[in-house]
Write a protein that holds these residues in place. Structure first.
Motif, PDB file in Angstrom:
ATOM      1  N   CYS A  52       0.787  -1.240   0.000  1.00  0.00           N
ATOM      2  CA  CYS A  52       0.000   0.000   0.000  1.00  0.00           C
ATOM      3  C   CYS A  52       0.817   1.287   0.000  1.00  0.00           C
ATOM      4  O   CYS A  52       0.330   2.319  -0.453  1.00  0.00           O
ATOM      5  CB  CYS A  52      -0.918   0.031   1.222  1.00  0.00           C
ATOM      6  SG  CYS A  52      -2.064  -1.334   1.320  1.00  0.00           S
ATOM      7  N   ALA A  53       2.033   1.254   0.538  1.00  0.00           N
ATOM      8  CA  ALA A  53       2.791   2.488   0.721  1.00  0.00           C
ATOM      9  C   ALA A  53       3.975   2.654  -0.232  1.00  0.00           C
ATOM     10  O   ALA A  53       4.220   3.752  -0.731  1.00  0.00           O
ATOM     11  CB  ALA A  53       3.286   2.587   2.166  1.00  0.00           C
ATOM     12  N   CYS A  54       4.711   1.584  -0.471  1.00  0.00           N
ATOM     13  CA  CYS A  54       5.949   1.717  -1.256  1.00  0.00           C
ATOM     14  C   CYS A  54       5.707   2.241  -2.668  1.00  0.00           C
ATOM     15  O   CYS A  54       6.388   3.168  -3.106  1.00  0.00           O
ATOM     16  CB  CYS A  54       6.701   0.389  -1.286  1.00  0.00           C
ATOM     17  SG  CYS A  54       7.440  -0.018   0.312  1.00  0.00           S
ATOM     18  N   GLY A  55       4.766   1.648  -3.384  1.00  0.00           N
ATOM     19  CA  GLY A  55       4.504   2.083  -4.760  1.00  0.00           C
ATOM     20  C   GLY A  55       4.117   3.552  -4.861  1.00  0.00           C
ATOM     21  O   GLY A  55       4.762   4.321  -5.593  1.00  0.00           O
ATOM     22  N   PRO A  56       3.092   4.001  -4.128  1.00  0.00           N
ATOM     23  CA  PRO A  56       2.718   5.421  -4.193  1.00  0.00           C
ATOM     24  C   PRO A  56       3.845   6.361  -3.750  1.00  0.00           C
ATOM     25  O   PRO A  56       4.050   7.420  -4.340  1.00  0.00           O
ATOM     26  CB  PRO A  56       1.515   5.520  -3.261  1.00  0.00           C
ATOM     27  CG  PRO A  56       0.932   4.159  -3.250  1.00  0.00           C
ATOM     28  CD  PRO A  56       2.107   3.220  -3.375  1.00  0.00           C
TER      29      PRO A  56
END
Length: 182
Positions: A122-126
Motif C-alpha cells: 500500500c505504501a511503497c509504490g505510491p
C-alpha cells in the motif's frame, strides 16, 4: 481496533493520542511544538531540494521531529521503511521529542509480518511514484512478488520497528480516525 492500539502503545511507553480528524491532530501537534526552537520533518520534499546532507543532519539535532509511520500494529509496534535512513535514524536516536502521526489506514490488526505486507503493498509504490524513483514498485504500484529490488533508487533500505519507547525519549503517537498518507 483503535482503542486496542492506543492501549498497546501506552503499555509500550509511548504517549498515544487520538483525534477524529487531521485538522484536530494538526492543531494538537502545532500546540505541542509552540516554543520549540527547531523542528525536523521526515520525508520532506523541500529538504530533498536543499543541501541534502546538511539539512538531514540538522533535522537529527532539532528539538523535536515529526514523521509518519508506514504501519502500526494493534499490539503497538510502529514500523517504517526508509531509503536514505534519515527518517528512521531520527526515530531511533534523534530529537528527544518525536511526533509520529498516522491515519487509521496505517493500522494493522495482525502481526509485524502483516504490517510489512501492508507497507509493501500500500505504501511503497505510491511513495516511490511521489518521489519519482525508478523502482519496480513505482512502475507496478507494489513491491515485486519476491520482495527483492536492487534498483539504485530502492526506498526499502531499512526496515525499523519501534517495539517500545526508548529510555529518555518522549514519543507521541498521534492516531486519526480518518485515512491519511499511504
Amino acid at each position: 481496533m483503535i482503542q486496542k492500539t492506543l492501549e498497546s502503545l501506552k503499555r509500550r511507553g509511548f504517549i498515544p493520542h487520538y483525534f477524529d480528524t487531521l485538522e484536530q491532530a494538526k492543531a494538537f501537534v502545532l500546540g505541542e511544538l509552540k516554543g520549540a526552537s527547531s523542528v525536523g520533518f521526515g520525508g520532506s520534499m523541500t529538504a530533498k531540494e536543499m543541501e541534502r546532507p546538511r539539512v538531514l543532519r540538522a533535522a537529527m539535532e532539532a528539538e523535536a521531529y515529526i514523521c509518519s509511520a508506514n504501519a502500526i500494529t494493534a499490539s503497538g509496534h510502529i514500523l517504517n521503511i526508509d531509503g536514505n535512513c534519515n527518517r528512521v535514524a531520527a526515530t531511533l536516536f534523534g530529537p528527544q521529542r518525536l511526533f509520529i502521526i498516522a491515519g487509521k489506514n496505517k493500522l494493522v490488526d495482525g502481526s509485524m509480518e502483516d504490517a510489512v505486507a501492508r507497507i509493501k503493498q500500500c505504501a511503497c509504490g505510491p511513495n516511490a511514484r511521489r518521489l519519482h524513483l525508478d523502482t519496480p514498485c513505482a512502475h507496478t504500484g507494489h513491491c515485486t512478488e519476491t520482495g527483492e529490488c536492487f534498483s539504485p533508487d530502492r526506498m526499502c533500505n531499512a526496515l525499523v520497528c519501534l517495539s517500545a519507547c526508548p529510555s529518555g525519549r518522549e514519543i507521541h503517537v498521534v492516531l486519526m480516525g480518518q485515512e491519511a498518507g499511504y
